[in-house]
Design a protein around this motif. Sequence first.
Motif, PDB file in Angstrom:
ATOM      1  N   SER A 125       0.835  -1.202   0.000  1.00  0.00           N
ATOM      2  CA  SER A 125       0.000   0.000   0.000  1.00  0.00           C
ATOM      3  C   SER A 125       0.868   1.249   0.000  1.00  0.00           C
ATOM      4  O   SER A 125       1.791   1.379   0.815  1.00  0.00           O
ATOM      5  CB  SER A 125      -0.924   0.007   1.210  1.00  0.00           C
ATOM      6  N   THR A 127      -0.112   3.998   0.973  1.00  0.00           N
ATOM      7  CA  THR A 127      -0.453   4.706   2.210  1.00  0.00           C
ATOM      8  C   THR A 127       0.618   4.507   3.275  1.00  0.00           C
ATOM      9  O   THR A 127       0.862   5.394   4.093  1.00  0.00           O
ATOM     10  CB  THR A 127      -1.812   4.219   2.741  1.00  0.00           C
ATOM     11  N   ASN A 128       1.272   3.338   3.259  1.00  0.00           N
ATOM     12  CA  ASN A 128       2.304   3.051   4.256  1.00  0.00           C
ATOM     13  C   ASN A 128       3.494   3.996   4.149  1.00  0.00           C
ATOM     14  O   ASN A 128       4.256   4.146   5.112  1.00  0.00           O
ATOM     15  CB  ASN A 128       2.797   1.602   4.111  1.00  0.00           C
ATOM     16  N   VAL A 130       3.132   7.244   3.309  1.00  0.00           N
ATOM     17  CA  VAL A 130       2.673   8.602   3.622  1.00  0.00           C
ATOM     18  C   VAL A 130       2.854   8.827   5.121  1.00  0.00           C
ATOM     19  O   VAL A 130       2.657   7.923   5.932  1.00  0.00           O
ATOM     20  CB  VAL A 130       1.193   8.778   3.226  1.00  0.00           C
ATOM     21  N   SER A 131       3.264  10.046   5.495  1.00  0.00           N
ATOM     22  CA  SER A 131       3.460  10.341   6.920  1.00  0.00           C
ATOM     23  C   SER A 131       2.177  10.045   7.696  1.00  0.00           C
ATOM     24  O   SER A 131       1.067  10.239   7.183  1.00  0.00           O
ATOM     25  CB  SER A 131       3.873  11.800   7.116  1.00  0.00           C
ATOM     26  N   ARG A 132       2.324   9.598   8.929  1.00  0.00           N
ATOM     27  CA  ARG A 132       1.178   9.175   9.733  1.00  0.00           C
ATOM     28  C   ARG A 132       0.137  10.292   9.876  1.00  0.00           C
ATOM     29  O   ARG A 132      -1.069  10.046   9.848  1.00  0.00           O
ATOM     30  CB  ARG A 132       1.642   8.717  11.117  1.00  0.00           C
ATOM     31  N   GLU A 134      -0.673  12.543   7.823  1.00  0.00           N
ATOM     32  CA  GLU A 134      -1.407  12.840   6.587  1.00  0.00           C
ATOM     33  C   GLU A 134      -2.147  11.635   6.020  1.00  0.00           C
ATOM     34  O   GLU A 134      -2.810  11.754   4.977  1.00  0.00           O
ATOM     35  CB  GLU A 134      -0.437  13.383   5.538  1.00  0.00           C
ATOM     36  N   ARG A 135      -2.071  10.486   6.671  1.00  0.00           N
ATOM     37  CA  ARG A 135      -2.751   9.299   6.143  1.00  0.00           C
ATOM     38  C   ARG A 135      -4.270   9.440   6.084  1.00  0.00           C
ATOM     39  O   ARG A 135      -4.893   9.006   5.102  1.00  0.00           O
ATOM     40  CB  ARG A 135      -2.353   8.065   6.963  1.00  0.00           C
ATOM     41  N   PHE A 138      -4.938  11.345   3.019  1.00  0.00           N
ATOM     42  CA  PHE A 138      -4.618  10.556   1.833  1.00  0.00           C
ATOM     43  C   PHE A 138      -5.734   9.545   1.545  1.00  0.00           C
ATOM     44  O   PHE A 138      -6.151   9.375   0.396  1.00  0.00           O
ATOM     45  CB  PHE A 138      -3.284   9.841   2.035  1.00  0.00           C
ATOM     46  N   ARG A 139      -6.247   8.883   2.597  1.00  0.00           N
ATOM     47  CA  ARG A 139      -7.321   7.896   2.402  1.00  0.00           C
ATOM     48  C   ARG A 139      -8.595   8.581   1.913  1.00  0.00           C
ATOM     49  O   ARG A 139      -9.314   8.037   1.062  1.00  0.00           O
ATOM     50  CB  ARG A 139      -7.581   7.152   3.712  1.00  0.00           C
TER      51      ARG A 139
END
Length: 345
Positions: A125, A127-128, A130-132, A134-135, A138-139
């Motif tokens: 993914s 998403t992994n 992306v900084s925590r 901003e997740r 992002f989702r």
Amino acid sequence: MNRDELLFEFQNIRDQIETLYKYIKETPMQQQQVIAELEALDISLSNLELLKEEMQASLEAMEIIEEQLLQQNEKIITERKLYHNLFKFAPNAYLLIDSQGKIQEINYAAAALLNMLPSFLVGKSLTNFVSREERPFFRTKLNQSLNVKSVQEWEVSICPRNAQAFDALLLVKPIREAFGTQSLLQICLHDITKYKHIQRSQFAASQQPIFSEPVETPHQLNGLHVLFIDDEADARELIAAVLKQYGVMVTAVASVTEALLELERSRPDVIISDIRMPDEDGYALIRKIKALEIEKGWQIPTAALTAYLAEDRAKAIKAGFQSHLHKLAQPRELIAMVAQLAGRA
């Protein structure tokens, strides 16, 4: 004839043969009856022969079509390999993800930014990375993205494996696979850390006097009204601060819709617009401004302002903008452009 017609013809011949056999075996037949049955049998056999010829012609045509399809398929496979290799070795970072963020394909440039081999990234993914913080953002963007047809721009912080995080610009476009219903997102990934650093430095500098020595405000810009459109609040504050130091009155708005509402209320001397904005971009704005000018008999000088080095200046001018400037240009360049557009240079 199709298969059902062929079976019917065979059944008809079989019935005629059985009838003839019955006449011969059980009944003393007259010659005329035998001749009639034989003639009917001859017609059926002729029909069967015609059917055989038609089927043979159809088979030959199908063989030709099959050969053509095989050749086309080989050509498609060859072209797909070619474009896949171009994708793999492209200098820009490209990847494909599904609606859940899982990487379906990724080229070497994108894998290098994530500091992993492409083979290890497929199925993982995005998403992994992306900084925590901003997740969630992002989702949310992932869930919304498949219903948007235009190219979207996302800015997030990417954290590569065992490497330093960087500011990233993602150009995202939804696509649909040709032989399926699965929707994918095509992403072009850019490291914009240096640009963001310069942008932050410029914004910080705008909070202080821009020049170390006092600069006399040019009187010819006093009272000039500029309408500025940009979806980024930082950019609006920075540009407005620079212009106001020179006596310019600035109306800063965040979208094309707000700009058009402002144009209904007043007529500015100059319009400056960012090119890349969500929903409606600078090109949509300039089209609507040109239509408004025809309607009201106006002629408002317009300039395109962009934060992207790859933005095509010629394209902006062709679209109707009179001038084009990069956001990283010096304040004096911005003021010179505004003065020239307003005829006060």
